[in-house]
Design an enzyme around this catalytic site. Structure first.
Site, PDB file in Angstrom:
ATOM      1  N   PHE A 224      62.732  35.261  60.447  1.00  0.00           N
ATOM      2  CA  PHE A 224      63.058  35.799  61.779  1.00  0.00           C
ATOM      3  C   PHE A 224      61.741  36.105  62.502  1.00  0.00           C
ATOM      4  O   PHE A 224      61.495  37.218  62.947  1.00  0.00           O
ATOM      5  CB  PHE A 224      63.923  37.066  61.680  1.00  0.00           C
ATOM      6  CG  PHE A 224      65.148  36.919  60.807  1.00  0.00           C
ATOM      7  CD1 PHE A 224      66.301  36.329  61.303  1.00  0.00           C
ATOM      8  CD2 PHE A 224      65.136  37.347  59.472  1.00  0.00           C
ATOM      9  CE1 PHE A 224      67.434  36.193  60.499  1.00  0.00           C
ATOM     10  CE2 PHE A 224      66.254  37.202  58.666  1.00  0.00           C
ATOM     11  CZ  PHE A 224      67.402  36.638  59.172  1.00  0.00           C
TER      12      PHE A 224
ATOM     13  N   CYS B 270      67.242  46.868  62.024  1.00  0.00           N
ATOM     14  CA  CYS B 270      67.148  47.559  63.312  1.00  0.00           C
ATOM     15  C   CYS B 270      68.546  47.919  63.807  1.00  0.00           C
ATOM     16  O   CYS B 270      68.766  48.144  64.988  1.00  0.00           O
ATOM     17  CB  CYS B 270      66.401  46.717  64.339  1.00  0.00           C
ATOM     18  SG  CYS B 270      67.164  45.135  64.662  1.00  0.00           S
TER      19      CYS B 270
ATOM     20  N   ARG C  42      53.342  45.267  61.556  1.00  0.00           N
ATOM     21  CA  ARG C  42      52.630  43.979  61.539  1.00  0.00           C
ATOM     22  C   ARG C  42      51.198  44.180  61.044  1.00  0.00           C
ATOM     23  O   ARG C  42      50.675  43.370  60.281  1.00  0.00           O
ATOM     24  CB  ARG C  42      52.648  43.353  62.941  1.00  0.00           C
ATOM     25  CG  ARG C  42      54.009  42.781  63.321  1.00  0.00           C
ATOM     26  CD  ARG C  42      53.936  41.928  64.580  1.00  0.00           C
ATOM     27  NE  ARG C  42      53.821  42.716  65.784  1.00  0.00           N
ATOM     28  CZ  ARG C  42      54.837  43.033  66.593  1.00  0.00           C
ATOM     29  NH1 ARG C  42      56.054  42.602  66.327  1.00  0.00           N
ATOM     30  NH2 ARG C  42      54.636  43.745  67.682  1.00  0.00           N
TER      31      ARG C  42
HETATM   32  N1  SAH Z   1      59.702  39.842  63.640  1.00  0.00           N
HETATM   33  C1  SAH Z   1      59.693  39.541  65.052  1.00  0.00           C
HETATM   34  C2  SAH Z   1      60.960  39.996  65.749  1.00  0.00           C
HETATM   35  C3  SAH Z   1      62.250  39.455  65.151  1.00  0.00           C
HETATM   36  S1  SAH Z   1      63.599  39.525  66.230  1.00  0.00           S
HETATM   37  C4  SAH Z   1      58.428  40.113  65.696  1.00  0.00           C
HETATM   38  O1  SAH Z   1      57.673  40.819  65.024  1.00  0.00           O
HETATM   39  O2  SAH Z   1      58.208  39.847  66.873  1.00  0.00           O
HETATM   40  C5  SAH Z   1      64.793  38.581  65.409  1.00  0.00           C
HETATM   41  C6  SAH Z   1      64.593  37.083  65.478  1.00  0.00           C
HETATM   42  O3  SAH Z   1      65.591  36.501  64.660  1.00  0.00           O
HETATM   43  C7  SAH Z   1      64.748  36.440  66.827  1.00  0.00           C
HETATM   44  O4  SAH Z   1      63.582  35.727  67.129  1.00  0.00           O
HETATM   45  C8  SAH Z   1      65.932  35.457  66.686  1.00  0.00           C
HETATM   46  O5  SAH Z   1      65.697  34.229  67.353  1.00  0.00           O
HETATM   47  C9  SAH Z   1      65.962  35.236  65.219  1.00  0.00           C
HETATM   48  N2  SAH Z   1      67.247  34.905  64.592  1.00  0.00           N
HETATM   49  C10 SAH Z   1      68.458  35.473  64.790  1.00  0.00           C
HETATM   50  N3  SAH Z   1      69.370  34.994  63.926  1.00  0.00           N
HETATM   51  C11 SAH Z   1      68.718  34.080  63.155  1.00  0.00           C
HETATM   52  C12 SAH Z   1      69.105  33.246  62.058  1.00  0.00           C
HETATM   53  N4  SAH Z   1      70.333  33.274  61.574  1.00  0.00           N
HETATM   54  N5  SAH Z   1      68.167  32.452  61.507  1.00  0.00           N
HETATM   55  C13 SAH Z   1      66.903  32.431  61.993  1.00  0.00           C
HETATM   56  N6  SAH Z   1      66.484  33.206  63.006  1.00  0.00           N
HETATM   57  C14 SAH Z   1      67.367  34.007  63.583  1.00  0.00           C
END
Ligand code: SAH
Length: 394
Positions: A226, A339, A210
């Site tokens: 996401f 991941c 980040r």
């Molecule tokens: N990048 C974030 C962590 C991502 S975790 C950070 O730095 O904190 C993955 C995320 O994907 C979760 O919040 C989940 O709600 C979301 N997610 C899962 N499947 C999804 C989809 N098909 N479309 C949109 N979001 C999704």
């Protein structure tokens, strides 16, 4: 104490200090052991190799606590291991100054099945194996003593516990929770919902990535897919992004993201747009809207929890990365992650290369990315390397 006798030849991985003993390696158990009890691991000839936690329900039938067979596994042993793990973070100049830091990263810290994350005054613990579950009290006592935290909250509600025959356990196990819990990460204040958030409340593994996103974001139009509670988005804003569109399918995560924006009045909230949507759909919508970006982050959930899901997962990764490449301006950067334990770095890179080829863009890797150093990878436990990422410029 019972003895776990290995089949001939199956001592080799233990001798390389790999901590997992699979069901197929076990010849027999001599004596009685309940789930979580310590067993003495011996080779087929009866030579002692390790002390391990017995887990009769799991394919990983035992997890090694120590390769020193003289060592007894008791309350004091567990507390010492916890303290050593905490001390390793404290002695790392970058980790020592973090509000949010992983204190124990399971096998790679010599504590199989134990995860502990510190968020300011609160430590969140997640126990995922029978052995870890048995030593809950010692783990919590060790964490309290080593950190001086004011609360320990347990989030042992991960599905992997089912594989160990364990049910979900959640709740406060020590002290008192503050009314609102926030941490400062790279200058940005973030709320952490330890009771209701994903995992232990926050994705600490992406902290350093980040930060890099923030450093690359100045003057750029950014898309964060996401986004969860907005970690990458807020770093991008802090780094001077021109605009940031963030997408997640979770309403509660986006509600937290909105609060996070409010917690950071130094950031220009007007540059941020949040969309509650499915990323696969949203990327296509952005394409029809004719949108283009200079920096795109793709940090999807685990598409392949194990190698058995690798094929379907590979298609999903290719799909979103293909769409990502299509939305980039010339010179733009795609920061893309997996991941999934079931997708290795080599395969991941192949998938991304395939996506770029299909779109017809030429791209190069600027950065190879991994989890932050509070998520170390034991040299004997390469399975610990779950998070991999590539920053590719077109
Ligand atoms: N990048 C974030 C962590 C991502 S975790 C950070 O730095 O904190 C993955 C995320 O994907 C979760 O919040 C989940 O709600 C979301 N997610 C899962 N499947 C999804 C989809 N098909 N479309 C949109 N979001 C999704």
């Amino acid at each position: 104490m019972a003895d776990l006798i290995l089949k001939p030849g199956k001592e080799r991985s233990v001798m390389r200090r790999h901590p997992w003993i699979f069901a197929g390696s076990v010849d027999r158990l001599e004596g009685r052991a309940r789930a979580g009890d310590t067993v003495l691991v011996k080779d087929a000839g009866g030579k002692p190799l390790a002390r391990a936690a017995w887990s009769p329900e799991s394919q990983i039938r035992a997890r090694v606590w120590t390769f020193d067979c003289e060592q007894s596994i008791d309350h004091a042993f567990i507390k010492r291991a916890v303290a050593a793990s905490v001390a390793r973070r404290a002695s790392h100049p970058w980790l020592a100054k973090q509000d949010g830091v992983r204190l124990i990263h399971g096998e790679s810290d010599g504590l199989p099945g134990v995860i502990a994350d510190r968020y300011g005054p609160v430590v969140v613990v997640q126990l995922t194996s029978a052995g870890a579950d048995k030593w809950r009290e010692a783990i919590v006592a060790g964490l309290v003593q080593a950190t001086g935290c004011s609360a320990v909250y347990e989030r042992s509600d991960s599905d992997v516990r089912k594989l160990e025959g364990l049910g979900p356990v959640s709740g406060l196990v020590f002290g008192e929770m503050p009314e609102q819990l926030t941490i400062v990460e790279n200058g940005v204040r973030m709320e952490v919902d330890v009771a209701g958030g994903h995992k232990t409340g926050f994705y600490l593994d992406q902290r350093d990535n980040r930060l890099l996103t923030g450093q690359l974001a100045a003057g750029r139009d950014v898309l964060n897919c996401f986004c969860y509670t907005g970690g990458f988005s807020l770093q991008a804003l802090a780094g001077g992004a021109k605009s940031v569109i963030s997408i997640d399918s979770s309403g509660p995560a986006l509600a937290t993201a909105a609060r996070n924006v409010a917690l950071n009045p130094q950031l220009d909230a007007a540059r941020a747009e949040w969309r509650e949507d499915d990323v696969f759909q949203a990327l296509r919508t952005l394409k029809t809207e004719g949108r283009k970006f200079d920096l795109i982050v793709l940090d999807p959930p685990k598409f392949a929890p194990s190698a058995a899901h690798a094929d379907r997962a590979a298609r999903a990764y290719k799909d979103i990365n293909l769409l990502g490449f299509r939305l980039l301006n010339p010179g733009g950067i795609l920061m893309t992650y997996s991941c999934s334990g079931g997708i290795g770095l080599e395969l991941f890179q192949k998938i991304i290369a395939g996506a770029a080829a299909d779109v017809g863009v030429e791209a190069r890797i600027l950065h190879r990315l991994s989890a932050s150093p509070d998520h170390p990878i034991g040299l004997a436990v390469p399975e610990g390397e779950y998070l991999k990422g590539l920053a590719c410029q077109v």
